[in-house]
Design an enzyme around this catalytic site. Structure first.
Site, PDB file in Angstrom:
ATOM      1  N   ASP A  47     -16.025 -28.978  65.378  1.00  0.00           N
ATOM      2  CA  ASP A  47     -17.251 -28.430  64.794  1.00  0.00           C
ATOM      3  C   ASP A  47     -18.319 -28.229  65.867  1.00  0.00           C
ATOM      4  O   ASP A  47     -19.047 -27.242  65.867  1.00  0.00           O
ATOM      5  CB  ASP A  47     -17.810 -29.378  63.738  1.00  0.00           C
ATOM      6  CG  ASP A  47     -17.070 -29.232  62.417  1.00  0.00           C
ATOM      7  OD1 ASP A  47     -17.530 -29.795  61.424  1.00  0.00           O
ATOM      8  OD2 ASP A  47     -16.024 -28.548  62.407  1.00  0.00           O
ATOM      9  N   TYR A  50     -17.609 -25.168  67.835  1.00  0.00           N
ATOM     10  CA  TYR A  50     -17.883 -24.000  66.991  1.00  0.00           C
ATOM     11  C   TYR A  50     -19.387 -23.744  66.930  1.00  0.00           C
ATOM     12  O   TYR A  50     -19.875 -22.630  67.103  1.00  0.00           O
ATOM     13  CB  TYR A  50     -17.307 -24.254  65.595  1.00  0.00           C
ATOM     14  CG  TYR A  50     -17.594 -23.155  64.600  1.00  0.00           C
ATOM     15  CD1 TYR A  50     -18.729 -23.209  63.791  1.00  0.00           C
ATOM     16  CD2 TYR A  50     -16.742 -22.062  64.457  1.00  0.00           C
ATOM     17  CE1 TYR A  50     -18.996 -22.208  62.876  1.00  0.00           C
ATOM     18  CE2 TYR A  50     -17.008 -21.058  63.544  1.00  0.00           C
ATOM     19  CZ  TYR A  50     -18.131 -21.134  62.756  1.00  0.00           C
ATOM     20  OH  TYR A  50     -18.400 -20.140  61.857  1.00  0.00           O
ATOM     21  N   LEU A  97      -8.816 -22.478  20.808  1.00  0.00           N
ATOM     22  CA  LEU A  97      -8.326 -22.511  19.426  1.00  0.00           C
ATOM     23  C   LEU A  97      -9.365 -23.195  18.552  1.00  0.00           C
ATOM     24  O   LEU A  97     -10.034 -24.127  18.985  1.00  0.00           O
ATOM     25  CB  LEU A  97      -7.023 -23.317  19.340  1.00  0.00           C
ATOM     26  CG  LEU A  97      -5.758 -22.682  19.904  1.00  0.00           C
ATOM     27  CD1 LEU A  97      -4.637 -23.716  19.950  1.00  0.00           C
ATOM     28  CD2 LEU A  97      -5.327 -21.490  19.053  1.00  0.00           C
ATOM     29  N   GLU A 133       3.972 -25.464  16.240  1.00  0.00           N
ATOM     30  CA  GLU A 133       4.535 -26.143  17.409  1.00  0.00           C
ATOM     31  C   GLU A 133       3.522 -27.122  17.977  1.00  0.00           C
ATOM     32  O   GLU A 133       2.323 -26.956  17.774  1.00  0.00           O
ATOM     33  CB  GLU A 133       4.970 -25.131  18.481  1.00  0.00           C
ATOM     34  CG  GLU A 133       3.862 -24.252  18.987  1.00  0.00           C
ATOM     35  CD  GLU A 133       4.340 -23.347  20.130  1.00  0.00           C
ATOM     36  OE1 GLU A 133       4.870 -23.890  21.097  1.00  0.00           O
ATOM     37  OE2 GLU A 133       4.153 -22.137  20.034  1.00  0.00           O
ATOM     38  N   LYS A 135       0.838 -29.135  20.051  1.00  0.00           N
ATOM     39  CA  LYS A 135      -0.223 -28.744  20.969  1.00  0.00           C
ATOM     40  C   LYS A 135      -0.101 -29.657  22.175  1.00  0.00           C
ATOM     41  O   LYS A 135      -0.290 -30.879  22.079  1.00  0.00           O
ATOM     42  CB  LYS A 135      -1.582 -28.905  20.301  1.00  0.00           C
ATOM     43  CG  LYS A 135      -2.731 -28.476  21.170  1.00  0.00           C
ATOM     44  CD  LYS A 135      -4.006 -28.373  20.350  1.00  0.00           C
ATOM     45  CE  LYS A 135      -5.157 -27.772  21.125  1.00  0.00           C
ATOM     46  NZ  LYS A 135      -5.498 -28.467  22.360  1.00  0.00           N
ATOM     47  N   LYS A 309       0.431 -20.680  13.966  1.00  0.00           N
ATOM     48  CA  LYS A 309       0.118 -19.289  14.306  1.00  0.00           C
ATOM     49  C   LYS A 309       0.777 -18.378  13.281  1.00  0.00           C
ATOM     50  O   LYS A 309       1.959 -18.581  12.969  1.00  0.00           O
ATOM     51  CB  LYS A 309       0.667 -18.936  15.684  1.00  0.00           C
ATOM     52  CG  LYS A 309       0.220 -19.899  16.742  1.00  0.00           C
ATOM     53  CD  LYS A 309       0.987 -19.712  18.036  1.00  0.00           C
ATOM     54  CE  LYS A 309       0.752 -20.952  18.894  1.00  0.00           C
ATOM     55  NZ  LYS A 309       1.429 -20.881  20.177  1.00  0.00           N
ATOM     56  N   LYS A 333      -5.419 -31.116  14.613  1.00  0.00           N
ATOM     57  CA  LYS A 333      -5.499 -32.213  15.576  1.00  0.00           C
ATOM     58  C   LYS A 333      -5.074 -33.546  14.956  1.00  0.00           C
ATOM     59  O   LYS A 333      -5.310 -33.784  13.769  1.00  0.00           O
ATOM     60  CB  LYS A 333      -6.950 -32.346  16.085  1.00  0.00           C
ATOM     61  CG  LYS A 333      -7.514 -31.101  16.748  1.00  0.00           C
ATOM     62  CD  LYS A 333      -6.794 -30.715  18.012  1.00  0.00           C
ATOM     63  CE  LYS A 333      -7.259 -31.495  19.212  1.00  0.00           C
ATOM     64  NZ  LYS A 333      -8.549 -31.063  19.739  1.00  0.00           N
ATOM     65  N   CYS A 445     -38.695 -35.597  25.985  1.00  0.00           N
ATOM     66  CA  CYS A 445     -39.697 -35.843  27.020  1.00  0.00           C
ATOM     67  C   CYS A 445     -40.591 -34.609  27.107  1.00  0.00           C
ATOM     68  O   CYS A 445     -40.112 -33.482  27.107  1.00  0.00           O
ATOM     69  CB  CYS A 445     -38.972 -36.069  28.351  1.00  0.00           C
ATOM     70  SG  CYS A 445     -40.012 -35.856  29.789  1.00  0.00           S
ATOM     71  N   CYS A 451     -40.670 -33.464  35.183  1.00  0.00           N
ATOM     72  CA  CYS A 451     -39.710 -34.549  34.974  1.00  0.00           C
ATOM     73  C   CYS A 451     -38.483 -34.281  35.834  1.00  0.00           C
ATOM     74  O   CYS A 451     -37.827 -33.254  35.691  1.00  0.00           O
ATOM     75  CB  CYS A 451     -39.328 -34.639  33.503  1.00  0.00           C
ATOM     76  SG  CYS A 451     -38.044 -35.858  33.182  1.00  0.00           S
TER      77      CYS A 451
END
Ligand code: IVH
Length: 708
Positions: A47, A50, A97, A133, A135, A309, A333, A445, A451
């Site tokens: 470096d 360079y 999905l 199927e 997930k 699907k 799920k 706030c 802030c």
């Protein structure tokens, strides 16, 4: 070439001819080292050497300003995109999905389909077949094949743009380099999930640990970490797999059904999930869900639900997609996993909109394979409602990618000396008052940009992945730059190039890392309107809302002008805004609130110029690129549907119009181009007649869009 091998004539003694020569050599040499560094990850010089080359180049240029080359290294801020992956724009977006969290949601989904597709609505005996199927809990990838050859692979990214990881994907045995069999379209994008099996994950972690390397929290993280290796040789040593389940662009459609496509994928050399089934009804998919759930613990890969699907591809096409997810699929799920642990402390975090969010600091506990030590407590009312106290034993749960939550307190285990948690009325960061507006769940706030937390959070949001996506500008840097006054507002980020040397001189930085950051910033000086809107961090305006706004207003100037006018809740622009599907009055109020604040307007002006067309800002915000609807007679038109439609349901009419590039609004205004009125049309037809808006029958509409 290093500075050391050059015959170093002191700069003040160089002739113009020598200077010209040396500048040319330096430019070529520095470019060569840049390439080695950025593209090959294999620098040949230190470096320091360079930096010496660049310094010498700068000194010569300072003495001979006329000789500065057009492609001088001093003008380039780095060369290539900061080390990393190239970006790929997906030819067809990679969507997410929608979720179903129980049987009811699944039934609603099937009923929704029946209501949407007219022949299903009219004849309740027609079955709705679906492919179900597992997930897979991995990462989605898109694989592009041209004439049967694998040519490009990409991650999902933000759905529109992903990362190019072709070389890494080539190392997966489940991904054919050449398709087998026959009958594939010339251009075919196969999509699916990259994942790591559980046994492979445990073995990898053992190897990592033995080598003193990072261990991964779960198979998904291990798969992600392995796929995002810059060196494909490392990916090659990581046992990744792939299940194909969907597709993107295709030069011609594949015949048949969703189920038939899975069969084709197998013929062409892909793995598809062996538990996939073609189901004849909602009862069937629910039965399969039960079977898969029962096998979940013994499968050798992680899954987090079952995806359903529609089997018929014509119905999929008719259902279409929202900007986020297809309407023809849903992910059912599995219930969240729970665990008990001790809540050691409640911390208050301040977000970019000033909201004070309580966070539970927990005694670390494993939930569903992941170690959890923090959970959200949402807000003040939530703490009071559950009476959560420091020192309590709590039940926490975690579902998929969602932040873990505190579900309840185990009061029997409460320490005798505990007292209710007192929610602060001051900002823990800046000490300003924290107040609650009527009807708001969050205490906020009032410090605004004084802030630190708000200012820094806004900047972090601004550079985040779905916003400006500035690589290498992490949380720590932003905090430090803000603290030291290098950046106070988003516009300052784009002025950092003037402070390059200051950055390079900072602790932990150097010439090269400063240049990398500046290059990543320069890369984003041109940005799409949707990302720009999202980056502003307006309350409630997430990526998909930002896209909706961009899609509706198309240019920054048009959007700003309309939002200014939309502040009047009686006005037409306000009506137009809330007529956008997905934007309601509350969101409109937040947008108006954002525009009402002077500092927000200043930020926008500073970034992207004023509205008179005179560009004064730092950036170019490009107009929203409408999806290709060339030749569509209704692209860009605003349409309202009213009355009963005969050949399709209202939902389908809307989806089709949108697919052809039209905007569908809920009420008639002077901006409406067409009112499509079926029998029973009432006040809307009257209003259209008053305003002189063209009114079409359903048949005239179908003739217009050419789909009669
Ligand atoms: S179908 C148009 N099938 O889940 C979207 N997705 O939460 C088509 N996923 O982004 C996706 N297993 O990465 C589909 N069997 C499966 C899947 C699956 C996992 C992922 C996919 C998607 C995400 C949404």
């Amino acid at each position: 070439m290093t500075a050391a091998d050059t015959v170093m004539i002191p700069v003040d003694r160089l002739t113009a001819a020598q200077a010209r020569d040396e500048l040319a050599r330096l430019a070529a040499g520095i470019r060569h080292h840049d390439e080695l560094y950025y593209q090959n990850d294999a620098p040949e010089i230190s470096d320091a050497d360079y930096d010496a080359l660049k310094r010498r180049n700068g000194e010569i240029e300072a003495r001979f300003p006329d000789l500065v080359l057009p492609d001088s290294p001093s003008k380039r801020v780095g060369v290539e995109p900061a080390a990393g992956f190239a970006k790929v724009r997906h030819a067809a977006p990679m969507l997410s999905l929608d979720n179903a969290f129980g049987e009811e949601d699944v039934r609603d989904f099937f009923e929704g389909v029946r209501r949407f597709i007219k022949e299903l609505k009219d004849d309740p005996t027609i079955p709705i077949e679906a492919v179900a199927e597992p997930k897979i809990d991995g990462l989605s990838a898109s694989l592009r094949y041209e004439d049967g050859e694998f040519v490009q692979g990409a991650t999902r990214g933000d759905g529109t743009e992903g990362e190019e990881i072709t070389a890494n994907l080539r190392t997966l045995k489940d991904i054919p380099q050449k398709l087998t069999g026959a009958g594939w379209p010339g251009v075919l994008e196969v999509r699916g999930e990259v994942y790591m099996s559980r046994p492979d994950f445990f073995a990898l972690n053992e190897r990592q640990e033995a080598a003193g390397e990072k261990v991964f929290a779960n198979p998904r993280n291990a798969a992600a970490g392995s796929l995002r290796q810059l060196d494909p040789k490392i990916t090659e040593t990581r046992p990744l797999r792939f299940f194909a389940y969907s597709w993107g662009q295709m030069s011609r459609p594949i015949d048949g059904s969703q189920w038939a496509v899975l069969q084709r994928f197998r013929d062409w050399g892909f793995s598809t999930n062996p538990l996939a089934r073609l189901c004849a009804s909602v009862e069937d998919v629910l039965a399969l869900y039960g079977e898969v759930a029962a096998q979940r613990a013994t499968l050798d890969y992680d899954i987090d639900g079952v995806v359903y699907k529609l089997n018929r591809l014509d119905w999929q096409a008719r259902m279409g997609s929202s900007s986020r997810a297809p309407r023809w699929a849903i992910a059912h799920k599995f219930p969240a996993e729970q665990a008990q642990t001790i809540l050691e402390k409640i911390d208050i975090q301040v977000g970019r909109t000033g909201a004070l969010t309580p966070v539970a600091r927990l005694k670390p506990v494993t939930v569903g394979g992941v170690v959890v030590s923090n959970a959200t407590l949402h807000n003040e009312d939530e703490i009071a409602r559950k009476d959560v106290r420091e020192g309590d034993t709590v039940i926490i749960q975690r579902a998929g990618d969602v932040i873990p939550q505190v579900v309840a307190v185990v009061t029997e285990k409460r320490p005798a000396d505990s007292g209710p948690f007192e929610f602060p009325h001051e900002c823990p960061i800046c000490g300003s008052n924290a107040i609650r507006e009527p009807g708001e769940a969050a205490r906020r706030c009032t410090g605004g940009l004084i802030c630190r937390a708000q200012a820094v959070e806004r900047l972090k949001h601004f550079v985040s992945r779905n916003a400006f996506d500035i690589e290498g500008f992490g949380k720590k840097h932003i905090e430090a730059f803000w603290q030291d006054g290098l950046i106070k507002t988003p516009g300052d980020i784009f002025r950092l190039r003037a402070r390059r040397d200051e950055i390079a001189a900072r602790e932990g930085w150097g010439e090269q890392s400063a240049d990398n950051l500046l290059a990543a910033i320069e890369d984003r000086r041109e940005i799409g309107l949707d990302r720009f809107i999202y980056a502003l961090g307006i309350r409630q305006v997430g990526s998909s809302t930002a896209r909706l706004l961009a899609k509706t207003y198309l240019s920054l100037a048009a959007w700003r002008a309309a939002m200014d006018r939309a502040a009047d809740p009686e006005g037409e622009d306000h009506a137009d805004l809330i007529a956008i599907d997905g934007i309601g009055p509350a969101m409109a109020a937040d947008i108006a609130g954002f525009f009402a604040e002077d500092h927000n307007r200043k930020i926008m002006d500073d970034l992207a110029g004023d509205l008179g067309g005179k560009v004064t800002g730092e950036l170019t915000v490009t107009d929203f690129a409408a999806p290709a609807t060339d030749g569509s007679p209704i692209a860009g038109k605003t349409v309202v549907f009213t009355g009963t439609l005969e050949t399709m349901t209202r939902g389908e009419a809307k989806a089709r119009a949108e697919a052809l590039g039209a905007k569908v609004a809920g009420s008639v205004s002077a901006k409406t181009d067409y009112l499509v009125a079926g029998p029973g049309a009432g006040s809307k037809a009257k209003k259209a007649a008053e305003l002189g808006v063209a009114t079409l029958t359903e048949q005239e509409w179908l003739d217009l869009i050419g789909q009669a």
